[in-house]
Design a protein around this motif. Structure first.
Motif, mmCIF file in Angstrom:
data_model
loop_
_atom_site.group_PDB
_atom_site.id
_atom_site.type_symbol
_atom_site.label_atom_id
_atom_site.label_comp_id
_atom_site.label_asym_id
_atom_site.label_seq_id
_atom_site.Cartn_x
_atom_site.Cartn_y
_atom_site.Cartn_z
ATOM 1 N N PRO A 1 92.807 55.777 20.852
ATOM 2 C CA PRO A 1 92.401 54.367 20.915
ATOM 3 C C PRO A 1 91.015 54.181 20.314
ATOM 4 C CG PRO A 1 92.302 55.381 23.104
ATOM 5 C CD PRO A 1 92.960 56.376 22.193
ATOM 6 N N ASP A 2 90.740 52.968 19.855
ATOM 7 C CA ASP A 2 89.474 52.691 19.162
ATOM 8 C C ASP A 2 88.260 52.988 20.033
ATOM 9 O OD1 ASP A 2 90.766 51.989 16.873
ATOM 10 O OD2 ASP A 2 90.733 49.836 17.269
ATOM 11 N N TRP A 3 88.350 52.713 21.336
ATOM 12 C CA TRP A 3 87.176 52.915 22.186
ATOM 13 C C TRP A 3 86.822 54.397 22.306
ATOM 14 C CZ3 TRP A 3 87.284 55.795 26.657
ATOM 15 C CH2 TRP A 3 88.540 56.033 27.233
ATOM 16 N N MET A 4 87.833 55.262 22.268
ATOM 17 C CA MET A 4 87.559 56.700 22.289
ATOM 18 C C MET A 4 86.917 57.145 20.980
ATOM 19 S SD MET A 4 90.611 58.786 24.165
ATOM 20 C CE MET A 4 90.944 58.599 25.919
ATOM 21 N N LEU A 5 87.440 56.605 19.866
ATOM 22 C CA LEU A 5 86.875 56.946 18.568
ATOM 23 C C LEU A 5 85.429 56.485 18.468
ATOM 24 C CD1 LEU A 5 89.875 56.037 16.228
ATOM 25 C CD2 LEU A 5 89.066 58.321 16.821
ATOM 26 N N GLY B 1 83.406 58.946 20.503
ATOM 27 C CA GLY B 1 83.372 60.222 19.800
ATOM 28 C C GLY B 1 82.460 60.196 18.586
ATOM 29 N N ALA B 2 82.368 59.021 17.940
ATOM 30 C CA ALA B 2 81.542 58.892 16.735
ATOM 31 C C ALA B 2 80.053 59.002 17.030
ATOM 32 C CB ALA B 2 81.835 57.557 16.055
ATOM 33 N N LEU B 3 79.681 58.970 18.301
ATOM 34 C CA LEU B 3 78.268 59.104 18.663
ATOM 35 C C LEU B 3 77.820 60.561 18.657
ATOM 36 C CD1 LEU B 3 78.138 56.607 21.691
ATOM 37 C CD2 LEU B 3 77.380 56.184 19.338
ATOM 38 N N PHE B 4 78.759 61.504 18.550
ATOM 39 C CA PHE B 4 78.442 62.922 18.703
ATOM 40 C C PHE B 4 78.833 63.713 17.447
ATOM 41 C CE2 PHE B 4 79.071 61.119 22.912
ATOM 42 C CZ PHE B 4 77.909 61.535 23.565
ATOM 43 N N PRO B 5 78.258 64.898 17.288
ATOM 44 C CA PRO B 5 78.444 65.659 16.034
ATOM 45 C C PRO B 5 79.863 66.127 15.768
ATOM 46 C CG PRO B 5 76.593 66.528 17.318
ATOM 47 C CD PRO B 5 77.295 65.550 18.188
ATOM 48 N N LEU B 6 80.622 66.463 16.829
ATOM 49 C CA LEU B 6 81.915 67.109 16.622
ATOM 50 C C LEU B 6 82.867 66.245 15.804
ATOM 51 C CD1 LEU B 6 83.735 69.512 17.096
ATOM 52 C CD2 LEU B 6 84.408 68.535 19.295
ATOM 53 N N LEU C 1 84.792 70.112 26.284
ATOM 54 C CA LEU C 1 86.228 69.850 26.374
ATOM 55 C C LEU C 1 86.526 68.370 26.154
ATOM 56 C CD1 LEU C 1 89.025 71.044 26.993
ATOM 57 C CD2 LEU C 1 88.601 70.547 29.415
ATOM 58 N N VAL C 2 85.728 67.499 26.778
ATOM 59 C CA VAL C 2 85.920 66.056 26.615
ATOM 60 C C VAL C 2 85.733 65.658 25.150
ATOM 61 C CG1 VAL C 2 84.994 63.780 27.196
ATOM 62 C CG2 VAL C 2 85.279 65.502 28.984
ATOM 63 N N LEU C 3 84.693 66.198 24.510
ATOM 64 C CA LEU C 3 84.425 65.868 23.107
ATOM 65 C C LEU C 3 85.588 66.291 22.203
ATOM 66 C CD1 LEU C 3 80.642 66.712 22.567
ATOM 67 C CD2 LEU C 3 81.736 64.475 22.483
ATOM 68 N N GLN C 4 86.224 67.400 22.525
ATOM 69 C CA GLN C 4 87.344 67.844 21.698
ATOM 70 C C GLN C 4 88.511 66.862 21.756
ATOM 71 O OE1 GLN C 4 87.968 72.402 21.631
ATOM 72 N NE2 GLN C 4 86.784 72.053 23.475
ATOM 73 N N PHE C 5 88.712 66.232 22.906
ATOM 74 C CA PHE C 5 89.805 65.278 23.037
ATOM 75 C C PHE C 5 89.502 63.948 22.350
ATOM 76 C CE2 PHE C 5 91.481 68.056 26.376
ATOM 77 C CZ PHE C 5 92.836 67.939 26.142
ATOM 78 N N ILE C 6 88.237 63.525 22.343
ATOM 79 C CA ILE C 6 87.917 62.211 21.776
ATOM 80 C C ILE C 6 87.374 62.295 20.355
ATOM 81 C CG2 ILE C 6 87.428 61.285 24.079
ATOM 82 C CD1 ILE C 6 84.459 61.410 23.426
ATOM 83 N N ILE D 1 94.196 58.473 7.075
ATOM 84 C CA ILE D 1 94.294 58.628 8.531
ATOM 85 C C ILE D 1 92.963 58.378 9.232
ATOM 86 C CG2 ILE D 1 96.122 60.342 8.267
ATOM 87 C CD1 ILE D 1 94.050 62.485 9.070
ATOM 88 N N GLU D 2 91.877 58.360 8.474
ATOM 89 C CA GLU D 2 90.572 58.155 9.077
ATOM 90 C C GLU D 2 90.386 56.695 9.475
ATOM 91 O OE1 GLU D 2 88.887 60.686 9.845
ATOM 92 O OE2 GLU D 2 89.894 62.166 8.588
ATOM 93 N N GLN D 3 89.557 56.475 10.480
ATOM 94 C CA GLN D 3 89.330 55.129 10.989
ATOM 95 C C GLN D 3 88.815 54.196 9.897
ATOM 96 O OE1 GLN D 3 86.473 54.940 14.214
ATOM 97 N NE2 GLN D 3 87.504 53.187 15.164
#
Length: 281
Positions: free
Chosen positions: A212-216, A219-224, A196-201, A243-245
């Motif tokens: 926010p950048d810190w969430m991105l 999130g970038a550390l994981f596959p989703l 659930l957390v991964l889906q939000f970030i 729209i991508e970072q």
């Protein structure tokens, strides 16, 4: 003795057990039968991402400025990634923990069945349900939200390797996390929370432009996150890359991260997987 019989018998007359691959196929067929017999599980598995996609696409239906798409089209690609992770990571993490708690794994380990056959059965289950999930979501996306299916073989090839790398990484992580819950009863809570957390970030529920950048970065550390981004690159026009970072689809980086998680997930499985519950020693 015929050639067929000789291949199935040793020279001393004892029967030769089928190999891991053959047993794995039979295990896969059994896993699929058990899955589709549980109608509530089938409905929940396939309906969950569709319901959420419909809700978010209905709430956020405005055009994305400068991207040439609507917000609802973003959710189709995002929910496609989340649906695949649900049928692999979440499904295996919970089901294997329950099978261990109910001593199913212990009984299987005591049979002549090669251990690899058990995992091959799970692989077939994940592949079939993952493909069905993707097909259902794409039907809804193209019918209701004007998502265009790719017309080039390159885009479909890209979809194929993202799907395979993504579902492999998530399945391996699901097997690994199945050893974390102390009991089958706690498995759902332990597995669903990180998902659930991964889906939000990762840009599933909230578009990446709103995070926010810190969430991105987390999130970038994981596959989703990379599955979401990769599927956006397949099913959305090039104009949407703004729209991508990084301002691009980064397919090379997607392949690198998902491939790394496949290796890391395999290592974690080898280090953590247990056939017996903790209370069994």
């Amino acid at each position: 003795m015929t050639a067929v019989t000789s291949r199935s018998m040793h020279e001393d007359g004892t029967a030769v057990l089928p190999g891991a691959w053959g047993i794995g196929l039979r295990r896969g067929a059994l896993e699929l039968k058990q899955f589709f017999r549980q109608r509530d599980q089938v409905v929940f598995t396939f309906a969950f991402p569709i319901v959420f996609m419909t809700l978010f696409a209905s709430i956020f239906s405005d055009d994305v400025e400068g991207a040439g798409i609507t917000a609802s089209q973003l959710y189709v690609a995002a929910m496609l990634a989340a649906g695949i992770m649900s049928t692999s990571f979440q499904s295996l993490g919970i089901s294997i923990a329950i099978e261990r708690d109910e001593r199913v794994l212990r009984r299987l380990r005591g049979t002549p069945m090669p251990p690899a056959a058990y995992f091959l059965g799970k692989v077939w289950l994940v592949l079939v349900t993952g493909l069905l999930e993707a097909a259902v979501l794409l039907v809804f996306g193209t019918t209701l939200y004007d998502v265009d299916l790719p017309t080039s073989a390159v885009k479909w090839l890209t979809f194929g390797w993202i799907f395979l790398l993504g579902i492999t990484a998530c399945a391996l992580l699901g097997i690994a996390i199945s050893s974390v819950p102390r009991s089958g009863r706690s498995a759902t809570s332990v597995v669903v929370l990180p998902f659930l957390v991964l889906q939000f970030i990762s840009g599933v529920y909230i578009p990446v432009i709103g995070l926010p950048d810190w969430m991105l970065t987390i999130g970038a550390l994981f596959p989703l996150k990379w599955m979401c981004q990769g599927f956006r690159g397949v099913f959305l026009p090039e104009s949407a890359a703004v729209i991508e970072q990084a301002g691009s689809w980064e397919f090379g980086k997607t392949a690198l991260v998902l491939g790394a998680w496949c290796v890391a997930g395999l290592v974690l499985c080898l280090l953590t997987f247990r056939w017996k519950d903790r209370r069994d020693g």
